[in-house]
Design a protein around this motif. Structure first.
Motif, short mmCIF file in Angstrom:
data_model
loop_
_atom_site.label_atom_id
_atom_site.label_comp_id
_atom_site.label_asym_id
_atom_site.label_seq_id
_atom_site.Cartn_x
_atom_site.Cartn_y
_atom_site.Cartn_z
N VAL A 193 0.71 -1.40 0.13
CA VAL A 193 -0.02 0.15 0.13
C VAL A 193 0.55 1.27 -0.26
N ALA A 194 2.33 1.84 0.94
CA ALA A 194 2.37 2.23 0.92
C ALA A 194 3.23 2.84 -0.83
N LYS A 195 4.09 1.59 -1.03
CA LYS A 195 4.89 1.84 -2.12
C LYS A 195 3.30 3.14 -3.48
N LYS A 196 2.29 1.40 -3.74
CA LYS A 196 1.60 2.29 -4.71
C LYS A 196 1.27 3.92 -4.41
N LEU A 197 0.77 4.03 -3.03
CA LEU A 197 0.59 5.80 -2.90
C LEU A 197 1.51 6.50 -3.14
N ILE A 198 2.52 6.05 -2.29
CA ILE A 198 4.52 7.43 -3.02
C ILE A 198 4.15 7.23 -4.78
N ALA A 199 3.62 5.58 -5.55
CA ALA A 199 3.96 6.12 -6.55
C ALA A 199 2.64 7.54 -7.25
N GLU A 200 1.15 7.57 -6.64
CA GLU A 200 0.83 8.00 -6.13
C GLU A 200 1.03 10.35 -6.32
N GLN A 201 2.69 9.74 -5.82
CA GLN A 201 2.64 11.34 -5.36
C GLN A 201 2.50 11.50 -4.01
N ALA A 202 1.81 10.61 -3.32
CA ALA A 202 0.94 11.15 -2.62
C ALA A 202 2.34 11.44 -0.78
N GLU A 203 2.76 11.75 -0.18
CA GLU A 203 3.01 11.83 0.67
C GLU A 203 2.44 11.02 2.07
N ILE A 204 3.49 10.37 2.52
CA ILE A 204 3.10 9.22 3.13
C ILE A 204 4.31 9.68 5.00
N ILE A 205 3.22 9.45 6.15
CA ILE A 205 3.87 8.83 7.15
C ILE A 205 3.30 8.38 8.09
N ILE A 206 4.11 7.58 8.62
CA ILE A 206 4.12 5.91 8.69
C ILE A 206 3.71 6.05 10.78
N SER A 207 3.39 5.09 11.24
CA SER A 207 3.11 5.41 12.50
C SER A 207 3.10 3.80 12.82
N ASP A 208 4.07 3.41 13.81
CA ASP A 208 3.75 1.53 14.75
C ASP A 208 4.04 2.15 15.62
N PRO A 209 3.12 0.79 16.95
CA PRO A 209 4.03 1.10 18.03
C PRO A 209 5.43 -0.11 18.17
N GLN A 210 5.61 -0.62 17.14
CA GLN A 210 6.65 -1.77 17.66
C GLN A 210 7.95 -2.25 15.51
N ALA A 211 6.90 -1.74 15.19
CA ALA A 211 8.03 -1.78 13.26
C ALA A 211 7.72 -0.62 12.92
N MET A 212 8.33 -0.01 13.10
CA MET A 212 9.19 1.71 12.67
C MET A 212 10.46 1.31 12.05
N LYS A 213 11.50 0.61 12.75
CA LYS A 213 12.75 -0.12 12.45
C LYS A 213 12.69 -0.83 11.25
N ASN A 214 11.53 -1.86 11.27
CA ASN A 214 11.43 -2.19 9.59
C ASN A 214 10.83 -1.85 8.43
N ALA A 215 10.08 -1.26 8.73
CA ALA A 215 9.52 0.02 7.86
C ALA A 215 10.60 0.43 7.64
N VAL A 216 11.24 1.34 8.24
CA VAL A 216 11.98 2.21 7.48
C VAL A 216 13.26 1.10 6.83
N SER A 217 13.80 -0.19 7.01
CA SER A 217 13.98 -0.74 6.09
C SER A 217 13.51 -1.68 4.79
N ASP A 218 12.11 -1.51 4.57
CA ASP A 218 11.80 -1.82 4.02
C ASP A 218 11.09 -1.10 2.82
N LEU A 219 10.96 0.25 3.16
CA LEU A 219 10.79 1.57 2.38
C LEU A 219 12.39 1.67 1.92
N ALA A 220 13.21 1.47 2.40
CA ALA A 220 14.92 2.30 1.81
C ALA A 220 15.01 2.38 0.79
N ASP A 221 14.52 1.84 -0.15
CA ASP A 221 14.41 2.22 -1.74
C ASP A 221 13.62 3.19 -2.60
#
Ligand code: NAD
Ligand code: UGA
Length: 458
Positions: A352-380
C-alpha cells in the motif's frame, strides 16, 4: 540443578528463539542452546533488546537465559555437544532458477544438514521445525547417511504451528503438537524422546504422531486452509460493498455454524506475514510437480484474491479522494503484518505504501513496534516518507488516515481531537474494521471500511 539433556536449535529467528525459550522455561533440567549464522541476532538475543517482539517473551527469556537457555555463535562446537538438534532455519520462496517464485529455497536446510554431518561425533536426533515441502526429510536423511561412519541420525518432523503476536500463548498451550517419524525401532525411540520433552507441559492427547510425510504436508495444508478462510471472507467483502450487506454480520451468521466455526473470518486488507504466501506457493509447486495442475490453480487463487483485496483497497482510496493523491498527506497507522508483532514481512502495508508513493502522496508512517522494519522495507522507495511514532502527531495535518494493522491502540484513539487536527474533508480508510465507524462519521470523518457501505458526507 544437574542438567539432564542437551538440546540445540539451529536458527534463532521468530520460531527458533521463542520455541526454545519455551522448552527451557518448561524443562529447567534441560540445557537448551540456540545458534545462528547471524551474529547480530545472537547478540540481540543476549541483550535487553530482543530481536523479536512478542507479548510475554521477555519474561521467559529473562528467567531462563544464562541458567538453562543459551544463545551462542559457536555452531560447530554446539553440534558436537548436543544430541537433539532442532532445525529452524528460514525456507523462503526461491527467487532464482527452476521453480523461481514458487518452490521453497532449501539451501539453508541443506547447508544445515551438511554442517550437522560434518561436526557430529556422536549419533543425533535431527528435528525439522522449519516448514518444508513434503519429502524433504528424505533429502536430509540422504545427506546425513552419506558418510559411512558409525554415527546414526534419526530425522523427525515436528512442524511449528505458533502464530506471531501470540507465540508465547500458542507455545504454552498449543492446539496440538505433531511429530512425524519413520517406523523403525530407532526412529520410534527418537520420537519418544521428543514426546518426553513436550509432555512436560502439554497433555499427551494433544501430542499426535504420524508418518513423516503426513507431518511435513500437514503443516503446509494447515497454513493453506487458514489463508483460504481469509481470502474467502475477503472475496465476500467485495460483494458486501456492492450490496449493502455488512461483512461482520455475514461472518457472524456464517461462523456460528459449528461446522464452519468463527475463527479466521475477519475481513481486512489481506493476509501478510512470512509464511502464508510462501507455503501456498510451495504447495502449488508440489502439485504442479506431480502433474496436479487443477489442484495447484485452486490454491493459487487464494493468493490472487489476497492481491485483489489490496488493489481494491488502494483503488477505493484513489476513487474516494477525487482521483488524485498527488501532494496529499496520507497517514498510515500500523505497518506490522498483524497486531502484537514487529514483523513486517509481506505486510500489506509495504504494498500500500509503495502504491501511494507512486501516486505522489506524502506518507507518514506510525506503528508502536515496527518502525525500524518499516524504515528498512521502504529504504529504496523514492518519495516523501516520514516516520512518526505518536499516532496523533502522525495524523495531524493529514488528508486521510489508513488503518493497516489491528493494533488495539487504534480502537481507543480520541478521534474528535484527531479530526480537529486534520485537513478537511477528512478521510479514514479502516483496512481492519476496528474503529467505531458511526461515531467517527458523526464527528465529521468520511469513513470507508472493508465489506461495509461507505459512511460519507461528500
Ligand atoms: P527467520 O528468518 O526469522 O529465522 C531463521 C534463522 O535461521 C535466521 O536468523 C538465519 O540467520 C538462520 N540460519 C539460516 N541458515 C543457517 C545456518 N546454516 N546455520 C545457522 N543459522 C542459520 O525465520 P522464522 O520466521 O523463524 O521461520 C523459520 C522456519 O519456521 C520457516 O520454515 C518458517 O516457515 C517456519 N515457521 C515460521 C513461523 C513464524 O511465525 N515466523 C511459524 C511457524 C513456522
Ligand atoms: C500463521 C498461522 O496462523 C500459524 O499457525 C503458522 O504457524 C504461521 O502462520 C507460520 O507458519 O508462519 P502468522 O502468519 O504469524 O501465523 O499470523 P496469523 O494470525 O495467521 O495471521 C496471518 C495474516 O492473516 C495476518 O496478516 C492477519 O492480519 C491476517 N488475518 C488473520 C486476517 O486478515 N483475518 C483473519 O481473520 C485472520
Amino acid at each position: 540443578m544437574k542438567l539432564k539433556k542437551n538440546i540445540l536449535c539451529i536458527g534463532a529467528g521468530y520460531v527458533g528463539g521463542p520455541s526454545m525459550a519455551m522448552i527451557a522455561y518448561k524443562c529447567p533440567d534441560y540445557r537448551v542452546t540456540v545458534v545462528d549464522i547471524n551474529g547480530d541476532r545472537i547478540d540481540a538475543w543476549n541483550s535487553d533488546n530482543l530481536p523479536v517482539y512478542e507479548p510475554g517473551l521477555e519474561k521467559i527469556v529473562k528467567k531462563t537465559r544464562g541458567n538453562n537457555l543459551f544463545f551462542r555463535k559457536d555452531i560447530e562446537n554446539q553440534i558436537k555437544e548436543n544430541d537433539i538438534i532442532f532445525v529452524s532455519v528460514n525456507t523462503p520462496t526461491k527467487t532464482y532458477g527452476a521453480g523461481a517464485d514458487m518452490a521453497a529455497d532449501l539451501q539453508y536446510v541443506e547447508k544445515t544438514a551438511r554442517q550437522i554431518l560434518k561436526y557430529s561425533r556422536s549419533s543425533k536426533i535431527v528435528i525439522e521445525k522449519s516448514t518444508l515441502p513434503v519429502k524433504t526429510a528424505l533429502a536430509i536423511e540422504k545427506i546425513l547417511s552419506s558418510s559411512k561412519g558409525r554415527i546414526k541420525f534419526d530425522v523427525l518432523s515436528n512442524p511449528e504451528f505458533m502464530a506471531e503476536g501470540t507465540a508465547v500463548k500458542d507455545l504454552e498451550n498449543p492446539d496440538r503438537v505433531l511429530i512425524g517419524s519413520r517406523e523403525t525401532k530407532s526412529a520410534l525411540n527418537a520420537r519418544n524422546q521428543l514426546i518426553e520433552i513436550y509432555a512436560r507441559w502439554i497433555p499427551l492427547k494433544k501430542i499426535i504422531t504420524s508418518n513423516i510425510w503426513s507431518s511435513e504436508l500437514s503443516k503446509l495444508v494447515a497454513n493453506a486452509f487458514l489463508a483460504q478462510r481469509v481470502s474467502s471472507i475477503n472475496s465476500i467483502s467485495a460483494l458486501c460493498e456492492k450490496t449493502d450487506a455488512d461483512i461482520t454480520e455475514v461472518a457472524k451468521a456464517v461462523g456460528m455454524d459449528s461446522r464452519i466455526g468463527d475463527k479466521f473470518l475477519k475481513a481486512g486488507i489481506g493476509f501478510g506475514g512470512s509464511c502464508f504466501k510462501k507455503d501456498i506457493l510451495n504447495l502449488a509447486y508440489l502439485c504442479e510437480y506431480y502433474g496436479l495442475n487443477e489442484v495447484a490453480s485452486y490454491w493459487k487463487s487464494v493468493i490472487k484474491i489476497n492481491q485483489y483485496q489490496q488493489d481494491r483497497f488502494i483503488a477505493n482510496i484513489l476513487h474516494r479522494m477525487f482521483g488524485t493523491l498527488a501532494g496529499k498527506k496520507i497517514c498510515i497507522w500500523g505497518f506490522a503484518f498483524k497486531a502484537d508483532t514487529s514483523d513486517t514481512r509481506e505486510s500489506p502495508a509495504i504494498y500500500v505504501a509503495k502504491k501511494l508513493i507512486a501516486e505522489q502522496a506524502e506518507i507518514i508512517i506510525s506503528d508502536p513496534q515496527a518502525m525500524k522494519n518499516a524504515v528498512s522495507d521502504l529504504a529504496d522507495s523514492k518519495g516523501t516518507i516520514r516516520y512518526v511514532e505518536d499516532p496523533y502527531e502522525a495524523a495531524s495535518g493529514c488528508h486521510a488516515i489508513l488503518i493497516l494493522t489491528d493494533w488495539d491502540l487504534y480502537r481507543k484513539m480520541d478521534f474528535r481531537k484527531i479530526y480537529r487536527s486534520m485537513v478537511k474533508p477528512a478521510f479514514i480508510f479502516d483496512g481492519r474494521n476496528i474503529i467505531e465507524r458511526e461515531k467517527c462519521f458523526d464527528i465529521g470523518f468520511n469513513v470507508y471500511s472493508i465489506g461495509k457501505s461507505a459512511l460519507s458526507h461528500i
